[in-house]
Write a protein that holds these residues in place. Structure first.
Motif, PDB file in Angstrom:
ATOM      1  N   PRO A 155       0.836  -1.201   0.000  1.00 59.29           N
ATOM      2  CA  PRO A 155       0.000   0.000   0.000  1.00 59.29           C
ATOM      3  C   PRO A 155       0.876   1.257   0.000  1.00 59.29           C
ATOM      4  O   PRO A 155       1.986   1.248   0.549  1.00 59.29           O
ATOM      5  N   PRO A 156       0.395   2.315  -0.603  1.00 59.94           N
ATOM      6  CA  PRO A 156       1.220   3.526  -0.703  1.00 59.94           C
ATOM      7  C   PRO A 156       1.263   4.301   0.611  1.00 59.94           C
ATOM      8  O   PRO A 156       0.682   5.376   0.732  1.00 59.94           O
ATOM      9  N   PHE A 157       1.947   3.753   1.627  1.00 62.72           N
ATOM     10  CA  PHE A 157       2.018   4.408   2.936  1.00 62.72           C
ATOM     11  C   PHE A 157       2.922   5.643   2.862  1.00 62.72           C
ATOM     12  O   PHE A 157       4.040   5.569   2.324  1.00 62.72           O
ATOM     13  N   ALA A 158       2.451   6.723   3.425  1.00 62.53           N
ATOM     14  CA  ALA A 158       3.240   7.960   3.431  1.00 62.53           C
ATOM     15  C   ALA A 158       4.548   7.738   4.186  1.00 62.53           C
ATOM     16  O   ALA A 158       4.560   7.100   5.248  1.00 62.53           O
ATOM     17  N   ASN A 351       5.349 -11.808  23.892  1.00 58.00           N
ATOM     18  CA  ASN A 351       6.071 -10.875  23.002  1.00 58.00           C
ATOM     19  C   ASN A 351       5.249 -10.482  21.766  1.00 58.00           C
ATOM     20  O   ASN A 351       5.771  -9.865  20.850  1.00 58.00           O
ATOM     21  N   VAL A 352       3.963 -10.857  21.744  1.00 63.02           N
ATOM     22  CA  VAL A 352       3.142 -10.570  20.551  1.00 63.02           C
ATOM     23  C   VAL A 352       2.003  -9.626  20.918  1.00 63.02           C
ATOM     24  O   VAL A 352       1.302  -9.846  21.906  1.00 63.02           O
ATOM     25  N   ARG A 353       1.837  -8.600  20.100  1.00 65.58           N
ATOM     26  CA  ARG A 353       0.754  -7.655  20.375  1.00 65.58           C
ATOM     27  C   ARG A 353      -0.066  -7.427  19.109  1.00 65.58           C
ATOM     28  O   ARG A 353       0.493  -7.151  18.038  1.00 65.58           O
ATOM     29  N   LEU A 354      -1.374  -7.583  19.234  1.00 70.17           N
ATOM     30  CA  LEU A 354      -2.279  -7.344  18.107  1.00 70.17           C
ATOM     31  C   LEU A 354      -2.698  -5.880  18.120  1.00 70.17           C
ATOM     32  O   LEU A 354      -3.190  -5.381  19.139  1.00 70.17           O
ATOM     33  N   VAL A 355      -2.470  -5.198  16.994  1.00 67.57           N
ATOM     34  CA  VAL A 355      -2.817  -3.774  16.901  1.00 67.57           C
ATOM     35  C   VAL A 355      -3.940  -3.630  15.879  1.00 67.57           C
ATOM     36  O   VAL A 355      -3.796  -4.042  14.725  1.00 67.57           O
ATOM     37  N   ASP A 356      -5.035  -3.054  16.325  1.00 58.75           N
ATOM     38  CA  ASP A 356      -6.197  -2.896  15.451  1.00 58.75           C
ATOM     39  C   ASP A 356      -6.051  -1.600  14.639  1.00 58.75           C
ATOM     40  O   ASP A 356      -6.289  -0.506  15.158  1.00 58.75           O
ATOM     41  N   VAL A 357      -5.648  -1.755  13.378  1.00 62.44           N
ATOM     42  CA  VAL A 357      -5.466  -0.543  12.566  1.00 62.44           C
ATOM     43  C   VAL A 357      -6.736  -0.194  11.787  1.00 62.44           C
ATOM     44  O   VAL A 357      -6.719   0.652  10.905  1.00 62.44           O
ATOM     45  N   ARG A 358      -7.839  -0.848  12.139  1.00 61.51           N
ATOM     46  CA  ARG A 358      -9.151  -0.399  11.647  1.00 61.51           C
ATOM     47  C   ARG A 358      -9.567   0.812  12.483  1.00 61.51           C
ATOM     48  O   ARG A 358      -9.967   1.844  11.944  1.00 61.51           O
ATOM     49  N   SER A 359      -9.418   0.679  13.827  1.00 63.13           N
ATOM     50  CA  SER A 359      -9.843   1.781  14.695  1.00 63.13           C
ATOM     51  C   SER A 359      -8.747   2.849  14.825  1.00 63.13           C
ATOM     52  O   SER A 359      -9.041   3.991  15.145  1.00 63.13           O
ATOM     53  N   ASP A 360      -7.506   2.437  14.582  1.00 62.34           N
ATOM     54  CA  ASP A 360      -6.378   3.380  14.703  1.00 62.34           C
ATOM     55  C   ASP A 360      -5.515   3.223  13.440  1.00 62.34           C
ATOM     56  O   ASP A 360      -4.475   2.567  13.461  1.00 62.34           O
ATOM     57  N   PRO A 361      -5.960   3.808  12.321  1.00 64.17           N
ATOM     58  CA  PRO A 361      -5.354   3.499  11.019  1.00 64.17           C
ATOM     59  C   PRO A 361      -3.890   3.905  10.902  1.00 64.17           C
ATOM     60  O   PRO A 361      -3.433   4.862  11.538  1.00 64.17           O
ATOM     61  N   GLU A 363      -0.971   5.743   9.518  1.00 63.94           N
ATOM     62  CA  GLU A 363      -0.832   7.020   8.807  1.00 63.94           C
ATOM     63  C   GLU A 363       0.408   7.019   7.941  1.00 63.94           C
ATOM     64  O   GLU A 363       0.465   7.721   6.942  1.00 63.94           O
ATOM     65  N   GLY A 364       1.428   6.254   8.352  1.00 66.94           N
ATOM     66  CA  GLY A 364       2.641   6.211   7.539  1.00 66.94           C
ATOM     67  C   GLY A 364       3.835   5.834   8.375  1.00 66.94           C
ATOM     68  O   GLY A 364       3.695   5.214   9.443  1.00 66.94           O
ATOM     69  N   PHE A 365       5.005   6.250   7.894  1.00 67.33           N
ATOM     70  CA  PHE A 365       6.254   5.857   8.542  1.00 67.33           C
ATOM     71  C   PHE A 365       7.106   7.082   8.834  1.00 67.33           C
ATOM     72  O   PHE A 365       7.107   8.038   8.062  1.00 67.33           O
ATOM     73  N   ALA A 373      -2.743   6.749  13.721  1.00 68.01           N
ATOM     74  CA  ALA A 373      -3.361   8.012  14.114  1.00 68.01           C
ATOM     75  C   ALA A 373      -3.058   8.320  15.583  1.00 68.01           C
ATOM     76  O   ALA A 373      -2.824   9.472  15.950  1.00 68.01           O
ATOM     77  N   GLY A 374      -3.018   7.258  16.422  1.00 69.62           N
ATOM     78  CA  GLY A 374      -2.870   7.517  17.857  1.00 69.62           C
ATOM     79  C   GLY A 374      -1.563   7.070  18.480  1.00 69.62           C
ATOM     80  O   GLY A 374      -1.313   7.377  19.646  1.00 69.62           O
TER      81      GLY A 374
END
Ligand code: NAP
Length: 553
Positions: A155-158, A351-361, A363-365, A373-374
């Motif tokens: 995906p074209p991540f900023a 050592n594993v963490r699931l990050v929900d990038v639906r609710s916290d999309p 934004e880039g790198f 976003a957060g």
């Protein structure tokens, strides 16, 4: 490997094949067996296509080994032994290597070379094919064996270009092992690739962040050695088994576990639950075949979906994580079902963490981090398990031009259109193997490939016998096929579903459900009927007299 086949300029063959995965390899063999001259061009450094590129840890086929192999040679069937029920990528590549050696396929393949253009010349009825190394070829027939899942998508991540850590894509994995020991790793994507690579990386990484936008259903593989009993049964008549599987089962995979009944929703709850449990314990994707209507009826489908969600809740300790991992946005099986080893269990690791990038999309790198976003996640490595520009991407990535110089990007502007998944109106003597509109990715793809290649071979033989120069689908036949493929999908729960099957994984891509879901026997019957009616729906034109003098035939 270095190409054994020197790049050439203006050389001519009967059949030019683009790609040397399962499809291209069999096409070479087929063309040779017909006495045709053939040349294949492959972007990779060796044979294998998808299996050449997908070297990520955990890469494994979700079709059982005894089904996932060529059927065209009884000797080949008999001499190869698979070690695991679901073969891992290295073993599949060893098999592919064996096939290439056995049939001396590499002598007609130009490696490390990407086809950049394929133009049909109306004056000579020839395809002119150009590559990124400068080699050029002309051919009467151009066969696109470019694969369904060969053009990786990031995906074209900023800001991605300023990220200073390492980036990897599952579909373009390095040949050398990657050491994640002690690293902070991020995996983006939870499709089949992500679901396979995540447990493997979790075992090594210091910290693993799984960036999930949409949860997927996955079923345990329960992989292990190939069962001796099953092996003995297959070996008794392997070729016969392959033939029967191809012509009688929709998936072209023999049915070891027939459905218990027609309708899941009409079954006795205790009996149904026991059947679901039995299939979950056997492993692989057979849960979807528990009842005939699982992919047809929303209520029956929901019973299977909820069974898997209950399993997720029973495996994953943290109820919030279990809820996040539980798909609720699609009918189970309408996105390609995933098959895993220890996927849900992996989320119990500290050592594993699931990050929900639906609710916290995302934004880039930044230079050092993936930024949502957060939050900001400092990472050493980012693994893109973000999939493919599937079905159409590999073909549209080439400047393909048919009659009158019209390009495929224009022809498919509103989505792919083919006849039988094999040919495109306006593109004479161009054949696609496992193209949009073919059963390809919805069945045992190797079986589909072999059927397509045999059909293409027969078609070429017909043209040769009749002295016909070109063949191409009519616009009417193609329109009819596109409608037919859509109607078949709409008669199931696939209609309106969102995934790479319909191009909806890529912003701006036209949404057309591309695979034919009528099953292999029905598809074969349709292809055979076309031939029996004198290639109905195709127009044949000219005669081979157009061939310039001195052209090798
Ligand atoms: P995929 O199924 O298309 O999955 C891509 C993943 O990346 C999805 O989870 C998607 O999330 C995520 N993603 C894409 N863009 C994103 C963004 N901008 N932000 C966050 N997440 C993003 O690709 P795949 O896993 O490579 O699998 C493709 C196909 O290859 C499979 O369906 C299967 O047919 C085949 N395959 C088979 C095997 C096997 O035989 N075992 C293994 C690997 C692959 P969304 O869902 O939200 O878009």
């Amino acid at each position: 490997m270095t190409s054994e086949h020197a790049a050439r300029t203006d050389a001519e063959v009967d059949v030019l094949v683009v790609g040397a995965g399962f499809a291209g390899m069999y096409m070479i063999h087929k063309a040779r067996s017909m006495g045709l001259t053939v040349h294949a061009i492959e972007a990779g450094g060796d044979v294998g296509g998808t299996w050449y590129w997908n070297r990520y840890p955990g890469a494994r086929c979700d079709v059982e080994s005894l089904d996932y192999s060529y059927g065209f040679s009884p000797e080949l069937l008999e001499e190869w032994t698979w070690s695991e029920r679901f073969a891992a990528q290295p073993e599949i590549l060893r098999y592919i290597d064996h096939v290439a050696d056995r049939f001396d396929l590499r002598s007609d393949i130009e490696f490390d070379t990407r086809v950049t253009s394929a133009h049909f010349d109306d004056a000579t009825d020839r395809w002119a094919v150009g590559t990124d190394t400068g080699s050029t070829w002309t051919a009467r027939f151009c066969v696109m064996a470019t694969g369904c899942l060969s053009l990786s998508y990031v995906p074209p991540f900023a800001g991605l270009d300023r990220f200073e850590g390492r980036t990897l894509h599952t579909g373009r994995w390095p040949h050398e092992p990657v050491d994640f020991t002690g690293q902070r790793v991020g995996v983006i994507g939870t499709g089949s690739s992500g679901i396979q690579v995540i447990p493997e990386i979790a075992r090594q990484a210091g910290e693993l962040f799984v960036f999930q936008r949409t949860p997927n259903f996955t079923l345990p593989a329960r992989n292990g050695p190939v069962s001796e009993a099953l092996l003995a049964e297959r070996m008794a008549d392997y070729a016969g088994y392959k033939r029967t599987a191809l012509t009688t089962t929709p998936s072209a995979i023999g049915i070891q576990h027939p459905p218990l009944g027609d309708a899941a929703s009409a079954a006795q709850p205790d009996e149904r639950e026991a059947e679901f449990e039995r299939r979950w314990d056997i492993g692989g994707n057979i849960l979807l075949g528990a009842y005939r209507d699982v992919l047809l009826d929303a209520d029956s489908n929901e019973l299977v979906g909820e069974f898997v969600r209950r399993k997720i809740r029973s495996i994953v300790h943290d109820p919030d994580v279990a809820a996040l991992l539980s798909p609720t946005d699609h009918h189970i099986g309408t996105k390609r079902i995933c098959v895993d080893t220890d996927y849900y269990e992996t989320f119990n690791r500290p050592n594993v963490r699931l990050v929900d990038v639906r609710s916290d999309p995302i934004e880039g790198f930044s230079e050092t981090a993936l930024v949502t976003a957060g939050h900001r996640y400092d990472l050493d490595v980012v693994v893109f398990a973000t999939g493919y520009d599937a079905m159409t991407g590999p073909l549209m990535n080439i400047d393909v031009r048919g009659r009158g110089g019209v390009g495929i990007a224009e022809t498919w502007e509103h989505g792919p259109a083919t006849y039988l998944g094999l040919g495109v109106h306006g593109y004479p003597n161009l054949f696609i193997v496992a193209g949009p509109g073919s059963p390809s990715v919805r069945v045992n793809v190797i079986a589909a490939i072999e059927q397509h290649v045999d059909w293409i071979g027969d078609c070429i033989a017909h043209l040769e016998a009749q002295g016909i120069a070109t063949i191409e689908p009519t616009a009417e036949a193609q329109d009819g096929w596109v409608r037919h493929v859509a109607d078949l999908a709409d008669a199931t729960l696939f209609g309106g579903s969102s995934s790479w099957y319909s191009g909806s994984n890529i912003d701006g891509k036209p949404r057309v459900f591309a695979p034919y879901v009528g099953g292999m026997p029905a598809y074969i019957a349709e292809c055979d009927a076309v031939v029996a009616a004198g290639y109905a729906g195709f127009t044949a034109a000219g005669d081979t007299a157009k061939v310039p003098a001195g052209t090798p035939r």
